[in-house]
Scaffold this motif. Structure first.
Motif, PDB file in Angstrom:
ATOM      1  N   HIS A  26      30.856  39.101 -19.451  1.00 59.83           N
ATOM      2  CA  HIS A  26      32.134  40.029 -20.164  1.00 59.83           C
ATOM      3  C   HIS A  26      32.674  39.666 -21.085  1.00 59.83           C
ATOM      4  CE1 HIS A  26      32.188  42.359 -15.579  1.00 59.83           C
ATOM      5  NE2 HIS A  26      31.338  42.688 -15.952  1.00 59.83           N
ATOM      6  N   PHE A  27      31.931  39.812 -22.004  1.00 58.66           N
ATOM      7  CA  PHE A  27      32.630  39.512 -23.203  1.00 58.66           C
ATOM      8  C   PHE A  27      33.770  40.313 -23.934  1.00 58.66           C
ATOM      9  CE2 PHE A  27      27.257  38.541 -23.758  1.00 58.66           C
ATOM     10  CZ  PHE A  27      28.432  37.243 -23.434  1.00 58.66           C
ATOM     11  N   ALA A  28      33.836  41.579 -23.563  1.00 55.96           N
ATOM     12  CA  ALA A  28      34.553  42.336 -24.428  1.00 55.96           C
ATOM     13  C   ALA A  28      35.561  42.551 -23.341  1.00 55.96           C
ATOM     14  CB  ALA A  28      34.367  44.089 -24.029  1.00 55.96           C
ATOM     15  N   ALA A  29      35.980  42.610 -22.210  1.00 58.86           N
ATOM     16  CA  ALA A  29      37.413  41.717 -20.775  1.00 58.86           C
ATOM     17  C   ALA A  29      37.855  40.555 -20.855  1.00 58.86           C
ATOM     18  CB  ALA A  29      36.945  41.851 -19.035  1.00 58.86           C
ATOM     19  N   LEU A  30      36.655  39.552 -21.764  1.00 55.67           N
ATOM     20  CA  LEU A  30      37.657  38.779 -22.442  1.00 55.67           C
ATOM     21  C   LEU A  30      38.144  38.259 -23.392  1.00 55.67           C
ATOM     22  CD1 LEU A  30      33.730  36.071 -21.268  1.00 55.67           C
ATOM     23  CD2 LEU A  30      36.663  35.953 -19.987  1.00 55.67           C
ATOM     24  N   TYR A  31      37.526  39.093 -24.254  1.00 54.34           N
ATOM     25  CA  TYR A  31      38.237  38.922 -25.551  1.00 54.34           C
ATOM     26  C   TYR A  31      39.924  40.071 -25.163  1.00 54.34           C
ATOM     27  CZ  TYR A  31      35.111  37.577 -29.063  1.00 54.34           C
ATOM     28  OH  TYR A  31      34.580  37.000 -29.806  1.00 54.34           O
ATOM     29  N   ALA A  32      39.879  41.164 -24.530  1.00 56.57           N
ATOM     30  CA  ALA A  32      40.855  42.211 -24.164  1.00 56.57           C
ATOM     31  C   ALA A  32      41.807  41.122 -23.649  1.00 56.57           C
ATOM     32  CB  ALA A  32      39.988  43.140 -23.290  1.00 56.57           C
ATOM     33  N   ALA A  33      41.716  40.333 -23.141  1.00 55.91           N
ATOM     34  CA  ALA A  33      42.535  39.943 -22.421  1.00 55.91           C
ATOM     35  C   ALA A  33      42.953  38.337 -22.991  1.00 55.91           C
ATOM     36  CB  ALA A  33      42.235  38.536 -20.969  1.00 55.91           C
ATOM     37  N   GLY A  34      42.217  38.115 -23.838  1.00 49.93           N
ATOM     38  CA  GLY A  34      43.048  37.058 -25.086  1.00 49.93           C
ATOM     39  C   GLY A  34      42.395  35.979 -24.450  1.00 49.93           C
ATOM     40  N   VAL A  35      41.089  35.759 -23.990  1.00 51.41           N
ATOM     41  CA  VAL A  35      40.789  34.104 -23.217  1.00 51.41           C
ATOM     42  C   VAL A  35      39.471  33.891 -24.736  1.00 51.41           C
ATOM     43  CG1 VAL A  35      38.869  32.996 -22.128  1.00 51.41           C
ATOM     44  CG2 VAL A  35      40.379  35.529 -21.280  1.00 51.41           C
ATOM     45  N   PRO A  36      39.609  33.072 -25.146  1.00 57.52           N
ATOM     46  CA  PRO A  36      39.032  32.465 -26.242  1.00 57.52           C
ATOM     47  C   PRO A  36      37.608  32.059 -25.554  1.00 57.52           C
ATOM     48  CG  PRO A  36      41.228  31.019 -25.905  1.00 57.52           C
ATOM     49  CD  PRO A  36      40.809  32.019 -24.894  1.00 57.52           C
ATOM     50  N   ILE A  37      36.836  33.058 -26.482  1.00 63.24           N
ATOM     51  CA  ILE A  37      35.561  32.672 -26.376  1.00 63.24           C
ATOM     52  C   ILE A  37      34.312  31.983 -28.110  1.00 63.24           C
ATOM     53  CG2 ILE A  37      33.053  33.756 -26.131  1.00 63.24           C
ATOM     54  CD1 ILE A  37      35.155  36.274 -24.688  1.00 63.24           C
ATOM     55  N   SER A  38      33.952  31.144 -27.852  1.00 60.70           N
ATOM     56  CA  SER A  38      32.776  30.598 -28.899  1.00 60.70           C
ATOM     57  C   SER A  38      31.423  30.711 -28.054  1.00 60.70           C
ATOM     58  CB  SER A  38      33.499  29.065 -28.965  1.00 60.70           C
ATOM     59  OG  SER A  38      32.688  28.571 -27.637  1.00 60.70           O
ATOM     60  N   PHE A  39      30.320  31.070 -28.646  1.00 58.43           N
ATOM     61  CA  PHE A  39      29.532  31.400 -28.204  1.00 58.43           C
ATOM     62  C   PHE A  39      28.559  30.237 -28.760  1.00 58.43           C
ATOM     63  CE2 PHE A  39      30.820  36.079 -29.237  1.00 58.43           C
ATOM     64  CZ  PHE A  39      30.718  36.319 -27.619  1.00 58.43           C
ATOM     65  N   GLY A  40      26.910  30.220 -27.696  1.00 62.18           N
ATOM     66  CA  GLY A  40      26.185  29.460 -28.020  1.00 62.18           C
ATOM     67  C   GLY A  40      25.057  29.675 -27.502  1.00 62.18           C
ATOM     68  N   SER A  41      23.736  28.604 -27.653  1.00 59.49           N
ATOM     69  CA  SER A  41      22.402  29.242 -27.150  1.00 59.49           C
ATOM     70  C   SER A  41      22.284  28.000 -25.857  1.00 59.49           C
ATOM     71  CB  SER A  41      21.271  28.553 -27.828  1.00 59.49           C
ATOM     72  OG  SER A  41      20.931  27.343 -28.452  1.00 59.49           O
ATOM     73  N   ASP A  42      22.130  27.253 -25.495  1.00 59.64           N
ATOM     74  CA  ASP A  42      22.466  25.955 -24.318  1.00 59.64           C
ATOM     75  C   ASP A  42      21.240  25.958 -24.582  1.00 59.64           C
ATOM     76  OD1 ASP A  42      22.385  24.866 -21.902  1.00 59.64           O
ATOM     77  OD2 ASP A  42      21.807  26.297 -20.628  1.00 59.64           O
ATOM     78  N   SER A  43      20.155  26.157 -26.185  1.00 68.43           N
ATOM     79  CA  SER A  43      19.274  25.291 -26.525  1.00 68.43           C
ATOM     80  C   SER A  43      18.529  24.286 -25.577  1.00 68.43           C
ATOM     81  CB  SER A  43      19.360  25.084 -27.632  1.00 68.43           C
ATOM     82  OG  SER A  43      17.771  24.769 -28.601  1.00 68.43           O
ATOM     83  N   PRO A  44      17.421  24.220 -25.326  1.00 65.87           N
ATOM     84  CA  PRO A  44      16.674  25.597 -25.569  1.00 65.87           C
ATOM     85  C   PRO A  44      16.181  26.705 -24.409  1.00 65.87           C
ATOM     86  CG  PRO A  44      15.190  22.964 -23.953  1.00 65.87           C
ATOM     87  CD  PRO A  44      16.932  22.708 -23.879  1.00 65.87           C
ATOM     88  N   LEU A  90      17.269  29.506 -30.903  1.00 66.01           N
ATOM     89  CA  LEU A  90      18.291  28.801 -32.177  1.00 66.01           C
ATOM     90  C   LEU A  90      17.946  30.469 -32.908  1.00 66.01           C
ATOM     91  CD1 LEU A  90      18.303  25.007 -32.091  1.00 66.01           C
ATOM     92  CD2 LEU A  90      19.395  26.630 -31.716  1.00 66.01           C
ATOM     93  N   ARG A  91      18.588  31.086 -32.582  1.00 65.93           N
ATOM     94  CA  ARG A  91      18.694  32.362 -33.520  1.00 65.93           C
ATOM     95  C   ARG A  91      19.746  33.233 -33.520  1.00 65.93           C
ATOM     96  NH1 ARG A  91      14.917  29.163 -34.339  1.00 65.93           N
ATOM     97  NH2 ARG A  91      12.496  30.143 -34.402  1.00 65.93           N
ATOM     98  N   PRO A  92      21.067  32.459 -34.704  1.00 66.07           N
ATOM     99  CA  PRO A  92      21.842  33.080 -34.333  1.00 66.07           C
ATOM    100  C   PRO A  92      22.375  34.845 -34.878  1.00 66.07           C
ATOM    101  CG  PRO A  92      21.992  32.054 -36.286  1.00 66.07           C
ATOM    102  CD  PRO A  92      20.916  31.739 -35.674  1.00 66.07           C
ATOM    103  N   TRP A  93      21.826  35.802 -35.330  1.00 60.88           N
ATOM    104  CA  TRP A  93      21.294  36.442 -35.919  1.00 60.88           C
ATOM    105  C   TRP A  93      20.972  37.519 -34.428  1.00 60.88           C
ATOM    106  CZ3 TRP A  93      25.232  37.750 -38.948  1.00 60.88           C
ATOM    107  CH2 TRP A  93      25.053  37.287 -39.871  1.00 60.88           C
ATOM    108  N   SER A  94      20.377  36.845 -33.398  1.00 60.09           N
ATOM    109  CA  SER A  94      20.112  38.078 -32.403  1.00 60.09           C
ATOM    110  C   SER A  94      20.990  37.440 -31.482  1.00 60.09           C
ATOM    111  CB  SER A  94      18.362  36.832 -31.996  1.00 60.09           C
ATOM    112  OG  SER A  94      17.357  37.096 -32.864  1.00 60.09           O
ATOM    113  N   SER A  95      21.496  36.641 -31.670  1.00 60.98           N
ATOM    114  CA  SER A  95      22.655  36.210 -29.858  1.00 60.98           C
ATOM    115  C   SER A  95      23.839  37.446 -30.869  1.00 60.98           C
ATOM    116  CB  SER A  95      23.158  35.193 -30.633  1.00 60.98           C
ATOM    117  OG  SER A  95      24.056  34.688 -29.498  1.00 60.98           O
ATOM    118  N   ILE A  96      24.038  37.269 -32.084  1.00 56.68           N
ATOM    119  CA  ILE A  96      24.612  38.107 -32.587  1.00 56.68           C
ATOM    120  C   ILE A  96      24.838  39.946 -31.972  1.00 56.68           C
ATOM    121  CG2 ILE A  96      26.189  39.799 -34.388  1.00 56.68           C
ATOM    122  CD1 ILE A  96      26.718  36.967 -35.441  1.00 56.68           C
ATOM    123  N   ARG A  97      23.321  39.597 -32.531  1.00 62.29           N
ATOM    124  CA  ARG A  97      22.919  41.251 -31.770  1.00 62.29           C
ATOM    125  C   ARG A  97      22.854  41.661 -30.212  1.00 62.29           C
ATOM    126  NH1 ARG A  97      18.025  40.008 -33.010  1.00 62.29           N
ATOM    127  NH2 ARG A  97      18.161  41.389 -35.317  1.00 62.29           N
TER     128      ARG A  97
END
Length: 547
Positions: free
Chosen positions: A411-429, A433-440
């Motif tokens: 629930h990314f939008a709900a976390l953002y709306a509540a002010g919870v800091p979010i950072s993103f990653g891949s948990d590779s492997p 490791l495709r950051p623009w795909s992750s943004i999409r």
């Protein structure tokens, strides 16, 4: 002593492109002086300051952005996956067995990425079938989530799995049996570990990453593996410059003194006792701890830590002033982590818990009550948008494992709306490791209510990654004068503003909104990386950059 002019880093002027910067949303040029961004501005201004002492790179319309930070990776595992049998495209047990049989030689067979929820028939191969396909060789094939694996009878015997929890004589191993099987296959010489990590860091640099949070833990690779990862920062392994490694160690602390002892055991900076300290497992392997049974199996997963253990860990880290945290995925797992926060606050005070900036990894199953509690304690959520892209949607893994509960994940939008800091990653492997795909994946979340804008997702993949690791330079992750020169250059077809809510689209794209532009991500293809630079040092360059 004055440094000779010939030994000083050359000033580099990038021009005739686009620069993603809060300083000037219409910037087309940037000057890098050593390890620092010295200036951003217009093409006209760039013409006036260009001189023969600079290296001038004509961007030819390319985009310069802050470099990406992956907030959750496993370097050795990533390198191994790059070098082993790729099973992500296998669509049946028969295809998996054929791939194993085709591996030449008589040594162990290592593989990664199979996902039976994508198969028409989800029946896994038997141990006997795996033994026949491998010709008796030792086989370890990690499931895509790396929380279970298929192992051959010869590997099970060599790794001593007979009496381990999670081994029933079949091919699939989970829980303690899986940990033992993985550790057995990862007992490698230090030079092999370095080679696998180098391959992973090379792949990261080629995809625009300037830093990664390495999630070490005793059950994954051990202290030696984390020490090798940290060594890349000091250049002790030689070779070209690499993305910065932000090391975390997932070991349970029983007290403040114990936490201090663990931290003192490392001869390098460890950012915290967090990351893959597992409260539970994964949904795919049915080891994530749930409040109710899995929809496709009469089981509720596994809790690897008690509430009291987790609370003691958070209290110890809070007293020491370092980040603590856990790998937590299921709703019952998150219940335990949140109860631990409350107990820790009772012991050491809520303010100390908040000040430590603890972090929870994944947090896939989250509800409104949990979000409010995360916000209360200033916990950062390190999430993986690629999980929803791979496993969300009709018929996907989430729906198979959770049924109607599958809409309540990530629930990314709900976390953002509540002010919870979010950072993103891949948990590779686990995901690529495709950051623009992750943004999409953030823009196209399978639950429309949880979609966020490209700008929010981009910040979560860049500046937020530095902040999640409590990086001391508050300017890291942006391109403004005085900021670290850590960035990537991208070949882009079109730039635009992309938001989750169409009602604000027209204002966001109005020039008066002064919203910096990002690559159009509705084309189905990702921008190609032309260059990656960390602190002014080139990590990767495509031949097309200077041609």
């Amino acid at each position: 002593m004055t440094t000779p002019a010939s030994d000083r880093p050359k000033v580099v002027l990038y021009r005739n492109g686009s620069v993603y910067t809060a300083a000037d949303p219409f910037a087309t040029a940037m000057v890098v002086d050593g390890d620092t961004v010295a200036w951003v501005g217009s093409e006209q201004a760039a013409t006036s300051i260009a001189d023969s002492s600079m290296e001038i790179i004509d961007l030819r319309g390319a985009l310069v952005t802050p470099g990406f930070v992956d907030s959750h990776v496993h370097l050795t595992e990533t390198g191994l996956a790059l070098d082993s049998l790729a099973l992500g495209q296998a669509s049946s047990a028969r295809e998996l067995l054929a791939a194993v049989a085709a591996v030449p030689g008589d040594g162990p067979v290592l593989g990664h990425g199979w996902d039976e929820t994508r198969w028409h028939d989800a029946t896994l191969p038997t141990a006997a079938e795996l033994a026949r396909a491998a010709g008796g060789r030792e086989v370890y094939l990690a499931r895509v989530d790396v929380h279970s694996a298929l192992v051959s009878p010869s590997l099970a015997a060599a790794a001593g799995l007979t009496d381990a929890d999670g081994y029933d004589g079949g091919a699939q191993v989970r829980r303690a049996a899986h940990t033992a099987a993985r550790r057995f296959t990862r007992a490698l010489p230090a030079d092999s570990l370095r080679d696998f990590q180098a391959a992973a860091l090379t792949e990261l640099a080629a995809n625009g990453y300037v830093a990664v949070a390495e999630m070490g833990a005793p059950h994954i690779g051990g202290a030696e593996d984390l020490a090798i990862a940290a060594g890349w920062n000091a250049g002790v392994h030689g070779g070209p410059a690499r993305p910065e490694v932000l090391p975390y160690w997932g070991e349970l602390a029983e007290s403040e003194a114990h936490a201090r002892s663990i931290m003192a055991g490392f001869g390098f900076e460890v950012h915290g006792l967090a990351g893959d300290l597992n409260i539970d497992g994964s949904l795919g392997s049915r080891t994530a701890a749930l409040r109710a049974d899995y929809s496709d199996s009469a089981e509720r997963g596994s809790l690897y830590l008690s509430v009291d253990q987790a609370a003691a860990h958070l209290a110890a880290c809070s007293l020491l002033g370092i980040q603590g945290g856990f790998h937590v995925i299921g709703d019952a797992g998150l219940d335990a982590a949140l109860a631990a926060l409350d107990l820790a606050a009772e012991e050491v005070g809520e303010q100390r818990v908040r000040a430590a900036n603890h972090r929870f990894e994944h947090v896939e199953m989250v509800d409104a009550r949990a979000i409010a509690k995360l916000a209360q304690y200033s916990v950062t959520v390190s999430a993986q948008p690629g999980f929803d892209a791979a496993w969300g949607g009709p018929g996907g893994l989430y729906e198979q494992r959770l049924g109607e509960r599958s809409t309540g994940l990530n629930h990314f939008a709900a976390l953002y709306a509540a002010g919870v800091p979010i950072s993103f990653g891949s948990d590779s492997p686990v995901t690529p490791l495709r950051p623009w795909s992750s943004i999409r994946a953030c823009l196209e979340h399978n639950n429309p209510e949880q979609r966020i804008s490209a700008r929010a997702a981009f910040l979560g993949h860049t500046r937020a990654g530095w902040r999640a690791a409590r990086h001391p330079n508050f300017m890291a992750g942006q391109l403004v004068p005085g900021a670290p020169a850590s960035f990537a250059v991208w070949d882009v077809a079109e730039l635009m503003v992309q938001v989750a809510d169409g009602r604000v689209q027209s204002w966001s794209t109005d020039p008066r909104a002064r919203t910096p532009l990002l690559p159009a991500l509705d084309t189905g293809t990702d921008p190609a990386c032309l260059q990656t630079v960390r602190d002014g040092v080139e990590l990767f360059a495509s031949p097309a950059l200077r041609s």
